[in-house]
Design a protein around this motif. Structure first.
Motif, PDB file in Angstrom:
ATOM      1  N   ASN B 130       0.813  -1.208   0.000  1.00 24.31           N
ATOM      2  CA  ASN B 130       0.000   0.000   0.000  1.00 24.31           C
ATOM      3  C   ASN B 130       0.846   1.257   0.000  1.00 24.31           C
ATOM      4  O   ASN B 130       0.473   2.267  -0.594  1.00 24.31           O
ATOM      5  N   ARG B 131       2.023   1.209   0.652  1.00 25.69           N
ATOM      6  CA  ARG B 131       2.933   2.351   0.548  1.00 25.69           C
ATOM      7  C   ARG B 131       3.366   2.550  -0.904  1.00 25.69           C
ATOM      8  O   ARG B 131       3.372   3.670  -1.421  1.00 25.69           O
ATOM      9  N   TYR B 133       1.936   1.425  -3.857  1.00 23.79           N
ATOM     10  CA  TYR B 133       0.849   1.869  -4.748  1.00 23.79           C
ATOM     11  C   TYR B 133       0.532   3.351  -4.509  1.00 23.79           C
ATOM     12  O   TYR B 133       0.383   4.137  -5.440  1.00 23.79           O
ATOM     13  N   ASN B 135       2.354   5.739  -3.202  1.00 20.78           N
ATOM     14  CA  ASN B 135       3.438   6.623  -3.641  1.00 20.78           C
ATOM     15  C   ASN B 135       3.486   6.760  -5.151  1.00 20.78           C
ATOM     16  O   ASN B 135       3.780   7.836  -5.669  1.00 20.78           O
ATOM     17  N   ILE B 137       0.977   6.552  -7.159  1.00 18.61           N
ATOM     18  CA  ILE B 137      -0.199   7.298  -7.631  1.00 18.61           C
ATOM     19  C   ILE B 137      -0.124   8.766  -7.240  1.00 18.61           C
ATOM     20  O   ILE B 137      -0.461   9.646  -8.022  1.00 18.61           O
ATOM     21  N   LEU B 138       0.283   9.035  -6.018  1.00 19.35           N
ATOM     22  CA  LEU B 138       0.349  10.422  -5.517  1.00 19.35           C
ATOM     23  C   LEU B 138       1.794  10.771  -5.173  1.00 19.35           C
ATOM     24  O   LEU B 138       2.183  10.779  -4.004  1.00 19.35           O
ATOM     25  N   HIS B 266      -6.093  14.609  -1.711  1.00 21.73           N
ATOM     26  CA  HIS B 266      -6.582  13.234  -1.789  1.00 21.73           C
ATOM     27  C   HIS B 266      -6.032  12.444  -0.614  1.00 21.73           C
ATOM     28  O   HIS B 266      -4.930  12.716  -0.146  1.00 21.73           O
ATOM     29  N   LYS B 267      -6.812  11.468  -0.160  1.00 17.20           N
ATOM     30  CA  LYS B 267      -6.355  10.584   0.910  1.00 17.20           C
ATOM     31  C   LYS B 267      -6.556   9.138   0.494  1.00 17.20           C
ATOM     32  O   LYS B 267      -7.636   8.754   0.038  1.00 17.20           O
ATOM     33  N   ILE B 268      -5.488   8.350   0.628  1.00 18.14           N
ATOM     34  CA  ILE B 268      -5.546   6.907   0.391  1.00 18.14           C
ATOM     35  C   ILE B 268      -5.263   6.255   1.735  1.00 18.14           C
ATOM     36  O   ILE B 268      -4.243   6.541   2.363  1.00 18.14           O
ATOM     37  N   GLU B 269      -6.159   5.397   2.185  1.00 11.69           N
ATOM     38  CA  GLU B 269      -5.966   4.790   3.510  1.00 11.69           C
ATOM     39  C   GLU B 269      -6.229   3.288   3.456  1.00 11.69           C
ATOM     40  O   GLU B 269      -7.205   2.838   2.867  1.00 11.69           O
ATOM     41  N   TYR B 270      -5.331   2.527   4.075  1.00  9.39           N
ATOM     42  CA  TYR B 270      -5.481   1.067   4.151  1.00  9.39           C
ATOM     43  C   TYR B 270      -5.445   0.679   5.617  1.00  9.39           C
ATOM     44  O   TYR B 270      -4.485   1.018   6.319  1.00  9.39           O
TER      45      TYR B 270
END
Lengths: 327, 327
Positions: B130-131, B133, B135, B137-138, B266-270
């Motif tokens: 997840n780190r 992906y 990184n 993308i954003l 944007h926020k991506i959270e796992y």
């Protein structure tokens, strides 16, 4: 290696890719292709605009062509067509037609020796990846996708087509109680109505019948009839001021259990909160353009989805650096 | 194809893999290898137990050997050693020593023509993915990893080594205010103390000095001195009753912005919430065993991490079925 990118179509996604590619240290934007008169299109970055009829001349000047058309009619035709000339990436998002699109694109890409990555974005895309990883890890479980809060372009358009409507913006919202039940691992069976609500902000034309418009929205099959729908009538000024953005997001949650008696519960959750749906989607597309270029340089060909691409291909960092800094 | 699995080491992870493999329709557990007297080990599933000295006899009877030793001393030796005989998967989790471990394992696996997947689990593992992906993308953003609430075995052990302590359980807890600041996209710079607190449940030996033990815990370098630490003294009965589980979890969050003026956030959270850390880790290991077997059957060799493996390899479903049901 600098990856040379072309963009076909200069709508919201095309513009988002223009920004993402301009900001990527390993990419170069060659040009934007358009079906319109190139003179009528001014790009934000100043990159040149070329009529799509001249695209074949760019065969050796572009490593990856980004296809930014719509899924209804553009991409089913464009992706197989341009996979004959270029490595391509698209954001085809009609889930039910993916198998057919994959087959068509795969044939064209294999015959010409190109790599074509389809259905890239966040759903399909990052959400799909998270469904796959979570299912592979927790086979005994159940997964749920919630969308929103966010603007649905399709539903906004459907409202705009109603007589008496001047403008409209529709938000899809997850039902908080449903999300909480899923997070608690209750594995609820949820109807369409129980998962999402629909909030509509509508500007009426002068003299339009508000009650009639509201009824037409709420009873519209597929789009609204199966949902609890709220309609707010507002002025064009208020719509422009408060609802100009294109935010979206959502979550993929899988809960499952392990142990000989299923005694241990687990929850895997992936959440996105996006101020701009098209700009985020474009960032995902740009990362997969990098993957497409690398796969092609290794001799790969054919149609790929996010499922088929090792994560390291998305990064501009070396394997050694990734292991050292992110593993 | 049925994937034949062997397990080396029958601790928490070995037992978790036993369950995961027994429940996988495409896998078969061949046996458990142990350094102990095989007669002294009873497996839950009834699968046979073999002394590790006889492991070479299983060279052609096992497709993937799961290495379930510890990262401090077992795996640095075992993974290169057994990669000479088998395709292997390990859960090596000393982040700082990954480059060295990778190099040793890669050499052994390449020379013998096997696939070795290292550092599989949730961190390193799913969190690393997840780190990466997020990184990719954003690129304009910042990421944060929080752990817990969950049991840290290492910190519990450190407390148990203090004089006067009979038993102990330590929970690592994310600081809610820090998590919320990150989620709001404030990009805070957080010290070790600001990110996590440590909660300790301690059983004293008869006659032990509670104040002295508490002070020794709170001032222990690396483990506790840099954190706000709470110590609760409880009875062995209460520890056994309320703190017998091994829950864990945590979250990887990346926030970033897009747009020519960085105007869209944007926020991506796992997030993971796990009742049993070792059972969940084992499920991830089992999925990557499938990937190792497939990669090997395609002729791949060498050391791989989760970064190098396409997601579809983790699933027992065909590419066609994955595209139809999960994309």
């Amino acid at each position: 290696m600098t990856i040379r990118i072309g963009i076909l179509g200069y709508g919201n996604i095309g513009k988002g890719i223009e920004w993402a590619v301009t900001n990527a240290p390993d990419m170069e934007l060659v040009c934007v292709f358009t079906r319109r008169d190139p003179q009528s299109v001014k790009t934000k970055s100043g990159v040149s605009v070329v009529n799509v009829n001249d695209i074949e001349k760019y065969k050796d000047k572009i490593d990856v062509l980004m296809l930014c058309g719509g899924s209804a009619t553009d991409l089913p035709e464009q992706t197989p067509k341009y996979a004959k000339l270029f490595n391509v990436v698209d954001s085809f998002d009609t889930h039910a037609r993916v198998p057919e699109h994959f087959a068509n694109v795969d044939k064209a890409a294999k015959e010409s020796g190109h790599v074509a990555v389809i259905s890239v974005g966040w759903d399909p895309g990052m959400f799909s990846l998270n469904r796959l990883y979570a299912n592979a890890i927790l086979p005994n479980g159940k997964d749920y996708t919630f969308w929103g809060k966010g603007v649905s372009q399709g539903h906004s358009d459907a409202i705009r087509r109603i007589e008496g409507v001047q403008d409209a913006r529709q938000y899809t919202c997850p039902v908080p109680e449903a999300v909480e039940a899923v997070r608690r691992g209750e594995n609820p069976d949820l109807t369409v109505r129980q998962k999402h609500t629909r909030e509509c902000y509508v500007v009426l034309k002068e003299g339009a019948d508000a009650a009639k418009v509201e009824n037409e929205i709420k009873t519209m099959p597929n789009y609204f009839a199966d949902y609890d729908t709220t309609v707010h009538f507002i002025s064009q000024e208020e719509l422009n001021e408060k609802h100009a953005g294109i935010p979206h997001g959502g979550m993929v949650i899988r809960t499952g259990c392990t142990g000989w008696n299923g005694e241990n519960k687990h929850k895997i959750e992936y959440d996105l909160t996006l101020d701009s749906n098209p700009e985020f989607t474009s960032c995902v597309l740009a990362a997969y353009a990098r993957a497409a270029a690398r796969l092609a340089s290794e001799g790969a060909s054919g149609c790929k989805t996010v499922f088929d691409i090792a994560p390291a291909y998305l990064s501009d960092k070396s394997g050694e650096e990734l292991r050292r800094t992110m593993l």
